[in-house]
Structures are given as structure tokens and as C-alpha cells.
Design a protein around this motif. Structure first.
Motif, short mmCIF file in Angstrom:
data_model
loop_
_atom_site.label_atom_id
_atom_site.label_comp_id
_atom_site.label_asym_id
_atom_site.label_seq_id
_atom_site.Cartn_x
_atom_site.Cartn_y
_atom_site.Cartn_z
N VAL A 161 10.21 -4.70 -5.75
CA VAL A 161 9.64 -3.74 -4.80
C VAL A 161 10.37 -2.41 -4.90
O VAL A 161 11.61 -2.37 -4.88
N THR A 162 9.61 -1.34 -5.02
CA THR A 162 10.18 0.00 -4.93
C THR A 162 9.73 0.59 -3.59
O THR A 162 8.54 0.85 -3.39
N LEU A 163 10.68 0.74 -2.69
CA LEU A 163 10.34 1.24 -1.37
C LEU A 163 9.95 2.71 -1.42
O LEU A 163 10.54 3.50 -2.17
N HIS A 204 1.42 -0.69 8.00
CA HIS A 204 0.42 -0.41 6.98
C HIS A 204 0.83 0.80 6.15
O HIS A 204 0.72 0.78 4.91
N LYS A 205 1.32 1.84 6.82
CA LYS A 205 1.73 3.04 6.10
C LYS A 205 2.94 2.77 5.21
O LYS A 205 3.02 3.26 4.07
N ALA A 206 3.90 1.98 5.71
CA ALA A 206 5.09 1.66 4.91
C ALA A 206 4.71 0.83 3.69
O ALA A 206 5.25 1.00 2.59
N ILE A 207 3.76 -0.07 3.87
CA ILE A 207 3.28 -0.90 2.75
C ILE A 207 2.57 -0.03 1.72
O ILE A 207 2.76 -0.19 0.51
N GLU A 208 1.74 0.91 2.23
CA GLU A 208 1.04 1.82 1.32
C GLU A 208 2.02 2.68 0.52
O GLU A 208 1.74 3.06 -0.62
N ASN A 209 3.16 2.97 1.12
CA ASN A 209 4.15 3.83 0.45
C ASN A 209 5.01 3.10 -0.57
O ASN A 209 5.67 3.74 -1.38
N MET A 210 5.03 1.75 -0.51
CA MET A 210 5.87 1.02 -1.47
C MET A 210 5.06 0.72 -2.74
O MET A 210 3.83 0.76 -2.74
N THR A 211 5.78 0.41 -3.80
CA THR A 211 5.14 0.05 -5.06
C THR A 211 5.53 -1.38 -5.41
O THR A 211 6.73 -1.69 -5.49
N VAL A 212 4.54 -2.22 -5.60
CA VAL A 212 4.81 -3.61 -5.95
C VAL A 212 3.57 -4.21 -6.60
O VAL A 212 2.44 -3.90 -6.21
N ALA A 213 3.78 -5.05 -7.58
CA ALA A 213 2.69 -5.82 -8.19
C ALA A 213 2.80 -7.23 -7.65
O ALA A 213 3.72 -7.97 -8.01
N VAL A 214 1.89 -7.62 -6.79
CA VAL A 214 1.95 -8.93 -6.14
C VAL A 214 1.35 -9.98 -7.07
O VAL A 214 0.18 -9.90 -7.44
N PRO A 215 2.14 -10.99 -7.46
CA PRO A 215 1.60 -12.06 -8.31
C PRO A 215 0.50 -12.84 -7.60
O PRO A 215 0.60 -13.11 -6.40
#
Length: 436
Positions: A117-119, A291-302
């Protein structure tokens, strides 16, 4: 064992090879022989007494290889994971296994790596909170509900009307034959409640006590398959009619509910509504910020994480209906719960993905902030949580375990830092009205 050929793939999987030496494999083969020899029959030997060399001579030198490889595989995988400090999700797979001429065994494993995760921004986010205002209509609704809870039934003798409680016997027939679930006696039905099939309650209106009547009904197309779209006849008898008589909304009613005057009762209802609405508004703001914090992070969910979370959601849902057997296959469980492919696609899977992202965000914040509550802080957290739930602290520890609770405490700390650092502005009441 030797770990080698470690390779991270673009699809966020990791493959690695673990090779056991000849001595390890020989020990595993011998262990397999000792485990299985009691069930082996060889002519000239008592059952289970044939030497290994004789068994291998009759069935082939590789007779115990599969059991030996199965025995070594978990140990090989554990060593590969430990040496590479691998954090993975889902079940690992064995891509290849090979026994060489010199009796070494090489396993190639593949795992899906735990996502990185990249916050993005999670502090100082902006959100609007709508006022927790309570109007007279809402207070009136609560008081009306209280009147209904305190109502009493009064028998009436007249034609049945909408709003009456009709005590009826009914007996349903499909093509002249009774059908399952279509018969009851002395059943109280509030006319106009919509409890029964459309058209049923309306046809009782106008009946008098003691009247008997045949009612023609066609079940809706989305009803139970055995009755969907079918025309049936219900034989009805009206046994009794009653109405729910509501108490007057006055000081006497207030006294019956623990208050001296109706004004005091209304003030208490208003305060309770304001508290509930404030909690609701806080929940809305928290959800918006998350929701906004999730939108701001970068992650590829398996995909495997989403599937596992979906299964967790479904099994937790099933427990509400007393289905606690985790050995029930998912397809069977979904069938039992009426969860079709459309429900999975539009509801369960999106909810599962959202929960996974939520967990990943909080875990990343915990790591970034270095949250590490002391034992005393966790004990205090457990005590407060137990008090909220009406339980004992020791019961929570025994049921969940202190380690699990401590992890939940960290996640709550992560959630709080998003909320506590947010810039929250109050939205105008008319904006809320427009939203509705």
C-alpha cells in the motif's frame, strides 16, 4: 533444505524453489514406509512385516515417493517463506516437484503476495457534516410509535374495514387441492398491512363476523416457484374483528412512560433523537473520510483477498440463521441463502472489496504512524469495549484473545487519526433537504 530461484512476477505473485537433500528425502521415504507397512501384504511375510526393500522390489522403488514428497512439502514451503520473509494471501500452490537421480527433491512454489500500500493523504481531509436537527414531525413519529406500542385491542361488531385486525381461518386450494402453507386457524391479520398476497386483505373488507367467503387470488410471478403466477382459491371465515385503540397523547400518557408531563416526555424524545442523529452524522462523516483516504491510496487488491472476504461475509450472514457449519461448500451455502450470481456481482463482491481496502488502509496507517499501545492501554481499551457491549473484560479476552483485540485497537487509532485531523464544515440545512 536450500531455497533458490526466487522470482517476483508482475502479477504480484512470487515463485521460489526449495530443494531438499538426499538424506532428508531418504528419511521421508523411510517414514512413509513405516507409516504404511502395517497395511501391506507380501506373500511369505506376515501382514506388515515385509522389509522395505522387499516392498520396493515388488511395487517399484518409487512406491513411497508420493507420501514422502507430501511429507516434505509443508516443511519446504515454510523454509522458503521464512528465508524470504514472505507475507502472502490465499493458498500456496506447488507449480512443480521433481525427484532427481541422486534423490534430491526440488519443489517450486507460487504464492500471491500481500499487497503493498502506498498511502496518499489521510490527514487533514475535508468533509461536510449535516446538522443533527430534529423537527416536530420526527418527534411526532416517535410519540405515535409509542402510542401504538401502548395500544389495546377493542372488539367491534360491524363490517370489516381497512385498519381492522381480522381474526380469520383460511384454507388455500390450487386446482382443487390444498397446498402447503395455505391453511391456518384463528390468524390475526391487520387489514391494509400488506402482510398477505396482494388482493387478499382487500377482499375481507365488507365481511361480517361469522361470514364465510371464497377469495380468488393470483400469486405474483416473483413468488415461491411452486405458486408463482398461479391462481388459487382461499376459503375464508371471519371469526372476530378488533381495532387497536390508541391512548390519548396527554400528561397521563407521559406519566405511564415515566414522565410528569407531556412536555417533559417530548423533550426527552427530542434529546434522544438528537443524540441518535448526531451519531448518524458522525458515521456519515467517518464513511466519507474513509472513502476519500482509500481513494487517495494506491494498492492492487488481489482477487483472492476479495473472494476470502466475500466468503467471510456470507458465512457471518449465515450464522444469523443458525448455519454455523463451515464445512458447507460456498456454492451450497449461497444456494441455501438465496444468493444468486447477480447478488454476488452487485452486492457481496463490491462490499467485500470495500472492506479489504478499508482494512489495508488502516493497517498501512498503523505502520506509518507506529501505533503500539502498551499493555495498560490495551487493558483500558478492553475494559471500555466490554462496558459498551455489556460484557466482562475477561469474557472478551477469552473469546477474541488479547492479540486480536490489540490489533483492533490499532485500527481504531488509525481511523480516529483520519477523523480527528479532518477539516469538517457544517452544511446548511437546506442543502440536506435538497439531498433528500
Amino acid at each position: 533444505m536450500i531455497v533458490k530461484n526466487v522470482e517476483k512476477k508482475e502479477d504480484n505473485t512470487l515463485t521460489f524453489q526449495v530443494e531438499s537433500d538426499a538424506a532428508e528425502f531418504e528419511a521421508a521415504v523411510n517414514a512413509a514406509y513405516l507409516k504404511n507397512k502395517h497395511s501391506i501384504n507380501i506373500p511369505g511375510f506376515r501382514k506388515g512385516k515385509a522389509p522395505r526393500a522387499v516392498v520396493e522390489g515388488m511395487y517399484g522403488a518409487e512406491v513411497f515417493y508420493q507420501d514422502a514428497m507430501d511429507e516434505l512439502a509443508p516443511k519446504a514451503f515454510e523454509q522458503g517463506v521464512t528465508e524470504n520473509d514472505v507475507k502472502f494471501v490465499g493458498a500456496p500452490s506447488i507449480v512443480d516437484v521433481n525427484v532427481t537421480d541422486d534423490k534430491t527433491v526440488a519443489y517450486t512454489f507460487s504464492v500471491t503476495l500481500y499487497p503493498e500500500v502506498t498511502l496518499g493523504q489521510y490527514k487533514g481531509l475535508s468533509a461536510e457534516r449535516y446538522p443533527a436537527e430534529v423537527d416536530e414531525d420526527e418527534i411526532g413519529y416517535e410519540l405515535e410509535a409509542a402510542r401504538k406500542r401502548n395500544s389495546r385491542k377493542v372488539d367491534v361488531e360491524r363490517e370489516a374495514q381497512m385498519g381492522d385486525v381480522a381474526n380469520i381461518d383460511f384454507d388455500g386450494y390450487l386446482n382443487g387441492e390444498r397446498f402447503d402453507g395455505g391453511k391456518a386457524e384463528a390468524y390475526d391479520l391487520e387489514l391494509g398491512s400488506g402482510s398477505f398476497v396482494p388482493g387478499f386483505e382487500e377482499q375481507i373488507v365488507g365481511m361480517n363476523i361469522g361470514d364465510e367467503k371464497d377469495i380468488d387470488i393470483t400469486f405474483p410471478e416473483n413468488y415461491a416457484p411452486e405458486l408463482a403466477g398461479k391462481a388459487v382459491v382461499f376459503k375464508i371465515k371471519l371469526n372476530n374483528l378488533s381495532v387497536n385503540e390508541l391512548p390519548e397523547l396527554d400528561d397521563e400518557f407521559a406519566k405511564d412512560n415515566g414522565f410528569d408531563t407531556l412536555d417533559e416526555y417530548k423533550a426527552d424524545v427530542k434529546a434522544d433523537l438528537e443524540k441518535r442523529k448526531t451519531e448518524q452524522r458522525d458515521g456519515e462523516v467517518r464513511a466519507d473520510l474513509m472513502h476519500k483516504a482509500i481513494e487517495n491510496m494506491t494498492v492492487a487488491v488481489p482477487e483472492v483477498m476479495v473472494k476470502e472476504k466475500a466468503e467471510e461475509i456470507i458465512r457471518n450472514y449465515a450464522r444469523n440463521f443458525g448455519v454455523t457449519d463451515n464445512s458447507i461448500p460456498m456454492d451450497k451455502l449461497c444456494e441455501m441463502l438465496g444468493l444468486n450470481e447477480e447478488a454476488m456481482k452487485t452486492s457481496i463482491m463490491p462490499a467485500a472489496e470495500a472492506q479489504v481496502k478499508n482494512d489495508l488502509l488502516l493497517e498501512a496507517i498503523v505502520a506509518a504512524e507506529g501505533f503500539a499501545p502498551t499493555e495498560e492501554e490495551t487493558e483500558e481499551y478492553i475494559a471500555k469495549t466490554a462496558e459498551k457491549l455489556g460484557a466482562k473484560a475477561e469474557e472478551l479476552k477469552q473469546y477474541f484473545g488479547v492479540d486480536f483485540i490489540a490489533e483492533e485497537q490499532k485500527k481504531e487509532m488509525a481511523s480516529n487519526i483520519i477523523f480527528d485531523t479532518a477539516i469538517i464544515t457544517e452544511a446548511a440545512p437546506e442543502e440536506k433537504a435538497e439531498e433528500k
